[in-house]
Design an enzyme around this catalytic site. Structure first.
Site, PDB file in Angstrom:
ATOM      1  N   SER A 152       0.930  -1.204  -0.058  1.00  0.00           N
ATOM      2  CA  SER A 152      -0.049  -0.046   0.202  1.00  0.00           C
ATOM      3  C   SER A 152       0.875   1.380   0.125  1.00  0.00           C
ATOM      4  CB  SER A 152      -0.906   0.106   1.225  1.00  0.00           C
ATOM      5  OG  SER A 152      -1.822   1.159   1.199  1.00  0.00           O
ATOM      6  N   TYR A 196      -4.850   8.214  -6.672  1.00  0.00           N
ATOM      7  CA  TYR A 196      -3.739   7.548  -6.296  1.00  0.00           C
ATOM      8  C   TYR A 196      -4.121   7.056  -4.773  1.00  0.00           C
ATOM      9  CZ  TYR A 196       0.490   5.111  -4.916  1.00  0.00           C
ATOM     10  OH  TYR A 196       1.562   4.185  -4.494  1.00  0.00           O
ATOM     11  N   LYS A 228      -5.372   3.844  -2.775  1.00  0.00           N
ATOM     12  CA  LYS A 228      -4.783   3.073  -1.506  1.00  0.00           C
ATOM     13  C   LYS A 228      -5.768   3.270  -0.316  1.00  0.00           C
ATOM     14  CE  LYS A 228      -1.016   1.958  -3.526  1.00  0.00           C
ATOM     15  NZ  LYS A 228      -0.643   0.650  -3.702  1.00  0.00           N
TER      16      LYS A 228
END
Length: 235
Positions: A109, A123, A127
């Site tokens: 991660s 992004y 995550k």
């Protein structure tokens, strides 16, 4: 035997001979390719003890400025691709490996799954989603299984050079992220994979640790400050 999956076929004269490493082409956004890669890997090795879920891409751009196609593509790879690999890994650990042996699933991660960073909203979203799904998964697993769980166009409203996203665009992705020593990082991942009681979250890097601690401190402060507002809400 280490197994490596990539989008393109490996070059000839590889550093490692075929009897030591199996390299397979794979696009994680295609579930059937994920299933096929696992099938070939199991056929070659008979079992799978550790899966490192590391496929990911990043595009710098503001939430209002990034094209939908790029944003959705990022989520398809970073989140849904990781989900596809996770499902196949769990199936292998539970149904292919000897009963009770299980396996280790290492999901790469980012502290951006805990702390939002300007210029990387999607992004971060991917995550954050991966963090939440993984926490839920860890609580779902039966303990008997022994499974441990490029630039986008500038949006005209964000032209102020003092904004964090403007800085990120100016200096470039490689200078925004503090890259780690890859060899030492790999050694840490191997070590945590060998830990008999691994943590759900394994934060690596001083920058990630500092940012995560700041997030925890700020969250705790907000909770303490407004805790009284919740008095009497329960029926």
């Amino acid at each position: 035997m280490p197994l490596c999956w990539k989008k393109t076929a490996p070059p000839s004269g590889s550093q490692y001979p075929a009897e030591r490493i199996l390299v397979l082409p794979l696009d994680v956004t295609q579930p059937h390719q994920v299933a096929d890669a696992f099938a070939k890997a199991k056929e070659r090795s008979g079992r799978m003890d550790i899966v490192v879920n590391n496929a990911g891409i990043a595009d710098i751009g503001k939430l209002e400025g990034m094209e939908d196609s790029k944003a959705r593509g990022l989520l398809e790879t970073n989140f849904w691709g990781a989900v596809s690999v996770t499902k196949e890994a769990l199936k292998c650990f539970r149904e292919t490996n000897p009963r009770g042996i299980g396996g280790r699933l290492l999901k790469i991660s980012s502290y951006l799954g805990l702390v939002g960073l300007p210029a990387l909203p999607f992004y971060c979203a991917a995550k954050f989603a991966l963090e939440g799904a993984t926490e839920a998964l860890a609580a779902e697993l039966d303990s008997d299984w022994n499974i441990k769980a490029t630039w986008s166009p500038e949006h005209p409203a964000y032209s102020n050079p003092a904004l964090p996203a403007s800085h990120a665009r100016k200096v470039g992705w490689d200078n925004v992220v503090a890259w780690k020593d890859m060899r030492r990082s790999a050694e840490l991942f191997y070590k945590i994979a060998s830990d008999p009681n691994p943590p759900l979250h394994f934060v690596v890097g001083k920058d990630a640790i500092e940012a995560t601690r700041k997030k925890i401190t700020a969250l705790a402060a907000d909770i303490d400050l407004y805790e009284a507002w919740s008095n009497g809400l329960e029926q």
